[in-house]
Design a protein around this motif. Structure first.
Motif, PDB file in Angstrom:
ATOM      1  N   LEU A  21       0.945  -1.062   0.100  1.00 22.30           N
ATOM      2  CA  LEU A  21      -0.011   0.124   0.153  1.00 22.30           C
ATOM      3  C   LEU A  21       0.763   1.282  -0.123  1.00 22.30           C
ATOM      4  O   LEU A  21       2.070   1.199   0.599  1.00 22.30           O
ATOM      5  N   SER A  22       0.331   2.373  -0.561  1.00 23.95           N
ATOM      6  CA  SER A  22       1.210   3.381  -0.851  1.00 23.95           C
ATOM      7  C   SER A  22       1.505   4.188   0.666  1.00 23.95           C
ATOM      8  O   SER A  22       2.266   4.805   0.955  1.00 23.95           O
ATOM      9  N   LYS A  23       0.432   3.960   1.638  1.00 18.89           N
ATOM     10  CA  LYS A  23       0.732   4.238   3.211  1.00 18.89           C
ATOM     11  C   LYS A  23       2.052   3.459   3.540  1.00 18.89           C
ATOM     12  O   LYS A  23       2.839   4.285   4.266  1.00 18.89           O
ATOM     13  N   PHE A  24       2.198   2.366   3.445  1.00 22.76           N
ATOM     14  CA  PHE A  24       3.387   1.846   3.756  1.00 22.76           C
ATOM     15  C   PHE A  24       4.661   2.408   3.168  1.00 22.76           C
ATOM     16  O   PHE A  24       5.572   2.654   3.695  1.00 22.76           O
ATOM     17  N   ILE A  25       4.542   2.344   1.768  1.00 21.93           N
ATOM     18  CA  ILE A  25       5.743   3.033   0.852  1.00 21.93           C
ATOM     19  C   ILE A  25       5.888   4.404   1.298  1.00 21.93           C
ATOM     20  O   ILE A  25       7.362   4.593   1.585  1.00 21.93           O
ATOM     21  N   GLY A  26       5.060   5.314   1.648  1.00 20.74           N
ATOM     22  CA  GLY A  26       5.233   6.476   1.914  1.00 20.74           C
ATOM     23  C   GLY A  26       6.233   6.762   3.359  1.00 20.74           C
ATOM     24  O   GLY A  26       6.942   7.590   3.447  1.00 20.74           O
ATOM     25  N   GLN A  27       6.301   5.881   4.239  1.00 20.47           N
ATOM     26  CA  GLN A  27       7.125   5.463   5.460  1.00 20.47           C
ATOM     27  C   GLN A  27       8.349   4.730   5.291  1.00 20.47           C
ATOM     28  O   GLN A  27       9.246   4.497   6.167  1.00 20.47           O
ATOM     29  N   ALA A  28       8.317   4.066   4.247  1.00 23.58           N
ATOM     30  CA  ALA A  28       9.332   2.902   4.160  1.00 23.58           C
ATOM     31  C   ALA A  28      10.837   3.170   4.361  1.00 23.58           C
ATOM     32  O   ALA A  28      11.170   4.441   3.588  1.00 23.58           O
ATOM     33  N   ASN A  29      11.745   2.476   4.874  1.00 20.31           N
ATOM     34  CA  ASN A  29      13.117   2.833   4.663  1.00 20.31           C
ATOM     35  C   ASN A  29      13.936   2.776   3.399  1.00 20.31           C
ATOM     36  O   ASN A  29      14.778   3.593   2.959  1.00 20.31           O
ATOM     37  N   LEU A  30      13.432   1.778   2.632  1.00 18.88           N
ATOM     38  CA  LEU A  30      13.965   1.395   1.296  1.00 18.88           C
ATOM     39  C   LEU A  30      12.805   1.749   0.053  1.00 18.88           C
ATOM     40  O   LEU A  30      11.927   0.777   0.069  1.00 18.88           O
ATOM     41  N   THR A  31      13.020   2.747  -0.356  1.00 19.56           N
ATOM     42  CA  THR A  31      12.008   3.140  -1.560  1.00 19.56           C
ATOM     43  C   THR A  31      12.546   3.341  -3.095  1.00 19.56           C
ATOM     44  O   THR A  31      11.971   3.519  -4.028  1.00 19.56           O
ATOM     45  N   THR A  42      22.295  -5.114  10.128  1.00 19.15           N
ATOM     46  CA  THR A  42      21.624  -4.060  10.245  1.00 19.15           C
ATOM     47  C   THR A  42      20.955  -3.427   9.256  1.00 19.15           C
ATOM     48  O   THR A  42      19.883  -2.984   9.259  1.00 19.15           O
ATOM     49  N   ALA A  43      21.745  -3.585   8.046  1.00 17.23           N
ATOM     50  CA  ALA A  43      21.188  -2.901   6.729  1.00 17.23           C
ATOM     51  C   ALA A  43      19.914  -3.950   6.488  1.00 17.23           C
ATOM     52  O   ALA A  43      18.881  -3.210   6.059  1.00 17.23           O
ATOM     53  N   THR A  44      19.866  -4.990   6.524  1.00 14.97           N
ATOM     54  CA  THR A  44      18.627  -5.985   6.256  1.00 14.97           C
ATOM     55  C   THR A  44      17.507  -5.803   7.207  1.00 14.97           C
ATOM     56  O   THR A  44      16.377  -5.753   6.687  1.00 14.97           O
ATOM     57  N   SER A  45      17.892  -5.355   8.309  1.00 13.47           N
ATOM     58  CA  SER A  45      16.694  -5.126   9.197  1.00 13.47           C
ATOM     59  C   SER A  45      16.248  -3.979   8.903  1.00 13.47           C
ATOM     60  O   SER A  45      15.081  -3.448   8.963  1.00 13.47           O
ATOM     61  N   LYS A  46      16.896  -3.013   8.429  1.00 14.35           N
ATOM     62  CA  LYS A  46      16.446  -1.390   8.015  1.00 14.35           C
ATOM     63  C   LYS A  46      15.636  -1.678   6.647  1.00 14.35           C
ATOM     64  O   LYS A  46      14.532  -1.028   6.672  1.00 14.35           O
ATOM     65  N   GLY A  67      20.412  -6.782  14.656  1.00 16.61           N
ATOM     66  CA  GLY A  67      19.908  -6.093  13.693  1.00 16.61           C
ATOM     67  C   GLY A  67      19.099  -4.855  14.254  1.00 16.61           C
ATOM     68  O   GLY A  67      19.506  -3.593  14.112  1.00 16.61           O
ATOM     69  N   PRO A  68      17.895  -5.501  14.962  1.00 16.22           N
ATOM     70  CA  PRO A  68      17.169  -4.284  15.450  1.00 16.22           C
ATOM     71  C   PRO A  68      17.682  -3.324  16.307  1.00 16.22           C
ATOM     72  O   PRO A  68      17.227  -1.967  16.495  1.00 16.22           O
ATOM     73  N   LEU A  69      18.767  -3.915  17.586  1.00 17.87           N
ATOM     74  CA  LEU A  69      19.413  -3.007  18.332  1.00 17.87           C
ATOM     75  C   LEU A  69      20.227  -2.030  17.492  1.00 17.87           C
ATOM     76  O   LEU A  69      20.399  -0.942  18.228  1.00 17.87           O
ATOM     77  N   ALA A  70      20.842  -2.284  16.777  1.00 15.46           N
ATOM     78  CA  ALA A  70      21.991  -1.601  15.997  1.00 15.46           C
ATOM     79  C   ALA A  70      21.274  -0.594  15.370  1.00 15.46           C
ATOM     80  O   ALA A  70      21.683   0.620  15.149  1.00 15.46           O
ATOM     81  N   LEU A  71      19.976  -0.536  15.307  1.00 18.33           N
ATOM     82  CA  LEU A  71      18.971   0.542  14.676  1.00 18.33           C
ATOM     83  C   LEU A  71      18.405   1.048  15.655  1.00 18.33           C
ATOM     84  O   LEU A  71      17.323   2.177  15.257  1.00 18.33           O
ATOM     85  N   ALA A  72      18.737   1.068  16.777  1.00 21.15           N
ATOM     86  CA  ALA A  72      17.803   1.802  17.976  1.00 21.15           C
ATOM     87  C   ALA A  72      16.293   1.316  17.851  1.00 21.15           C
ATOM     88  O   ALA A  72      15.478   2.228  18.375  1.00 21.15           O
TER      89      ALA A  72
END
Ligand code: WTA
Length: 692
Positions: free
Chosen positions: A21-31, A301-305, A334-339
């Motif tokens: 959905l565009s709502k998801f895309i709007g906030q996503a880390n990788l677009t 870290t990158a793949t979690s992001k 992964g998650p903790l490296a991203l805070a």
């Protein structure tokens, strides 16, 4: 040879595609769709600089990839960093008061434990001080951790990382003996455990496993000097098993001496080992996959992001166990490296009922959920409508560990995700550190049943048995390999570099002296088909590994466990298809000639031997005592024939066996004398036993 099975055409219904959905895309880390171009081969290996730049380095690295000792590749050479610093300290200024870990007990009446980054910092420092000053551990030492899903587990791991102590976490459900074997292999002198924990409503005695583990290790010459026992409840002891004076210590008691201690993070070379994670292979002995500090952390870290789309503001829940690689990479590092905020759940997903995960998700406002197809199948079976009773708001959800059937996928998508959450099916392995194939949730369409395209910078190839490439779109299956190394890749098998080369690289390497990565495709051990649209469908293991509920069990390990029963002459373990757990083991046993015994009794002993040497997860569906094993003229057990019988498939040509008559006898014993509906088996079952 039946090896051409790898090339058999695989037909499946092309599934519909779904769009995020565009709502998801709007906030996503990788677009940015140009990501694949950025990570294309012409930019390799420098493209991975982007991953490394997500971390804080004490000393920036000078060489991205060193192939001079191929296939022992080194990433970010010359760089120095500390994992605990990257997962905790660097977040304190901005996120010190934010939750790092939210822990949920299996007991619904017990309150959650929320650790903010500040508190995690304090507790990790105190534990690091204890490991160094009380347990006498130093950088480079190994330590074995056999713990359930409690906050003290990541605290212990991060305390090790702070000092550069190499941790080997053994899944809490593994038996004491299995833990002992891993203590020996890793050369640990310290074991960290817990007195008890909840599982399906029962408070289990876990301390007893430590005693068994230490005994087993000592019988093989590895002395465990200290056993550090966390208490499940701070104010009481939860195990009736006695503490051994001078060896066993309650962590909480010892920690009192380290209140307020601070330990400077040790600056570690990027290629120093961070941890070992044991996994099963095609020999009896589990392999200690050695993961690196810099490359591993950069990759997870990158793949979690990008794939799990974790932001510091999200409530992220990976319902795996930290005792597996998924938990290491995608609950802790992964998650903790991203805070991020990472939820941990102690217990069984269906306890006390199949609504439990959805209650937790609703109450905590979980918006990212990560689980296995087995859990999805189980939750769907026991509570197909349960998700509808709760207010669920997932923005993205992932699956890992096994192929997911389209029906289970569709339930996950529509009923759990309400058709709003982007779903990714992530394919990878213990050896790989992080995801290898997955859709990029805000960029790619979803296709149920397919893991998707390769991750940025991952270049797969599907080979036939002879090393000939099987092109995408051909509809044929083959062995999936990855052509180039990536930062999350394990460095070696602990203590067994030859096995590392032989198992993962020798098959398609043409020049063992080559220093070029191009000559060292990584052999994953999975069958796969690459569709014309670029999506990869993973078909399962091509070796003698059985994937039970997303957990890898080696048939050889199971067979050696069976052989510890004195009456057993021969054992053969085969996988059978199971609606919920994917595959489960079935055991065939031949009893020693001349031994008079009750077959039922032997079967019970075999099951108990498996539970003792490995753990309850390995419990076989059935133990079948047969008059003889089907064998080749050279005396090899034909596991393929047994697997065919167990799975109601045609067993094919048996005329070359030394005892073909026994096959029909076994078939009748397993399937009965009546008519039997023949089944078409999945690829991994069809190929099972080819290599042994
Ligand atoms: C299987 C778990 C299909 C595969 C992270 C692999 C999968 C083994 C998927 C590794 C998936 C994992 N689709 N099959 N998305 N993910 N597998 O080492 O057979 O416990 O080789 O790592 O699980 O299991 P491991």
């Amino acid at each position: 040879m039946r090896l051409s099975e790898a090339e058999i055409a695989v037909h499946w219904k092309e599934e519909a595609h779904f769009r995020p959905l565009s709502k998801f895309i709007g906030q996503a880390n990788l677009t940015d769709p140009a990501v694949m171009e950025r990570f294309s081969e012409k930019n390799y290996p420098e493209c991975f600089r982007e991953y490394a730049d997500l971390l804080t380095w004490d000393q920036y690295w000078t060489k991205t990839l060193d192939t001079s000792n191929a296939p022992f590749f080194k990433w970010f050479v010359g760089g120095k960093l500390n994992v605990s610093y990257n997962c905790i300290d660097r977040h304190l200024e901005k996120y010190g008061t934010k939750a790092a870990i939210v822990w949920v007990s299996e007991d619904e009446n017990e309150p959650d434990i929320v650790l903010t980054y500040n508190e995690l910092y304090a507790r990790v420092n105190e534990m690091a001080a204890l490991l160094r000053d009380f347990a006498g551990l130093k950088t480079g030492d190994r330590i074995t951790i056999h713990m359930p899903m409690v906050p003290e587990l990541p605290i212990t791991m991060l305390a090790c990382a702070r000092l550069g102590i190499i941790h080997s976490v053994v899944f809490g459900g593994f038996s004491g003996e299995a833990c002992g074997a891993r203590i020996v292999d890793s050369g640990s002198h310290v074991l960290v455990t817990m007195d008890g924990y909840y599982r399906s409503g029962k408070l289990l005695d876990h301390k007893i496993n430590a005693d068994i583990a230490v005994k087993k290790a000592e019988s093989e010459g590895q002395k465990v000097e200290k056993v550090l026992v966390w208490k499940r409840f701070h104010d009481k002891v939860s195990s009736p098993t006695a503490m051994v004076a001078g060896r066993d210590f309650f962590v909480q008691d010892e920690l009192k001496k380290f209140r307020g201690a601070r330990v400077a993070p040790v600056s570690m070379p990027a290629e120093a080992p961070l941890f070992l994670m044991y996994t099963s292979g095609s020999t009896g002995k589990p392999k200690g996959c050695q993961h690196s500090t810099g490359g591993y952390l950069a990759y997870v870290t990158a793949t979690s992001k990008w794939i799990q789309d974790i932001h510091p503001t999200d409530m992220y829940w990976c319902m795996a166990d930290i005792g597996w690689i998924t938990g290491h990479s995608y609950i802790v590092y992964g998650p903790l490296a991203l805070a991020g905020t990472s939820v941990m759940y102690e217990g069984v997903p269906t306890f006390p009922d199949a609504g439990r995960p959805w209650r937790i998700a609703e109450r905590l406002g979980v918006n990212i959920f990560h689980t296995s197809p087995t859990a999805i199948r189980m939750l769907r079976k026991l509570g197909p409508d349960e998700p509808n009773k709760y207010n669920l708001n997932f923005k993205c959800m992932t699956t890992v560990g096994e192929p997911i059937e389209p029906e289970a996928w569709l339930w996950y998508y529509h009923t759990v995700g309400r058709g709003k959450a982007a779903i990714t099916d992530t394919w990878w392995q213990t050896e790989n550190g992080g995801f290898l194939c997955s859709t990029k949730p805000a960029i790619d369409e979803m296709k149920p049943g397919s893991a998707g395209p390769p991750m940025p910078g991952i270049y797969p190839v599907i080979f036939d048995e002879h090393g000939k490439e099987i092109p995408a779109g051909s509809g044929k299956a083959g062995n999936i390999c990855i052509r180039a190394p990536w930062p999350g890749q394990f460095q070696t098998i602990w203590g067994d570099p030859d096995r590392f080369v032989k198992n993962y690289f020798a098959k398609y390497n043409k020049d063992p002296k080559s220093k070029r990565w191009q000559d060292w495709p990584y052999f994953a051990g999975d069958g796969a088909v690459w569709a014309a649209d670029g999506y990869i469908r993973i078909l399962g293991r091509v070796d003698d590994v059985i994937n039970v509920a997303g957990h890898r069990l080696g048939t050889k390990e199971l067979e050696s466990a069976c052989l510890t029963v004195p009456e057993v002459a021969e054992a053969a373990v085969v996988p059978i298809v199971d609606e919920e757990r994917g595959r489960v083991p079935e055991v065939y046993i031949a009893i020693k000639p001349g031994v008079k015994t009750d077959p039922k009794e032997v079967a019970a002993k075999v099951t108990s031997a498996i539970e003792t040497t490995i753990g309850k997860i390995a419990r076989p569906r059935a133990v079948r005592i047969v008059p003889d094993m089907p064998k080749t003229r050279s005396g090899k057990i034909m596991r393929r024939v047994l697997a065919s019988i167990s799975n109601h498939m045609d067993y094919g040509d048996i005329t070359t066996l030394s005892n073909p008559e026994v096959v029909e006898q076994i078939r009748v014993q397993v399937q009965g004398t009546g008519p039997v509906e023949k089944k078409t088996a999945p690829e991994d079952i069809r190929r099972f036993g080819e290599t042994t």
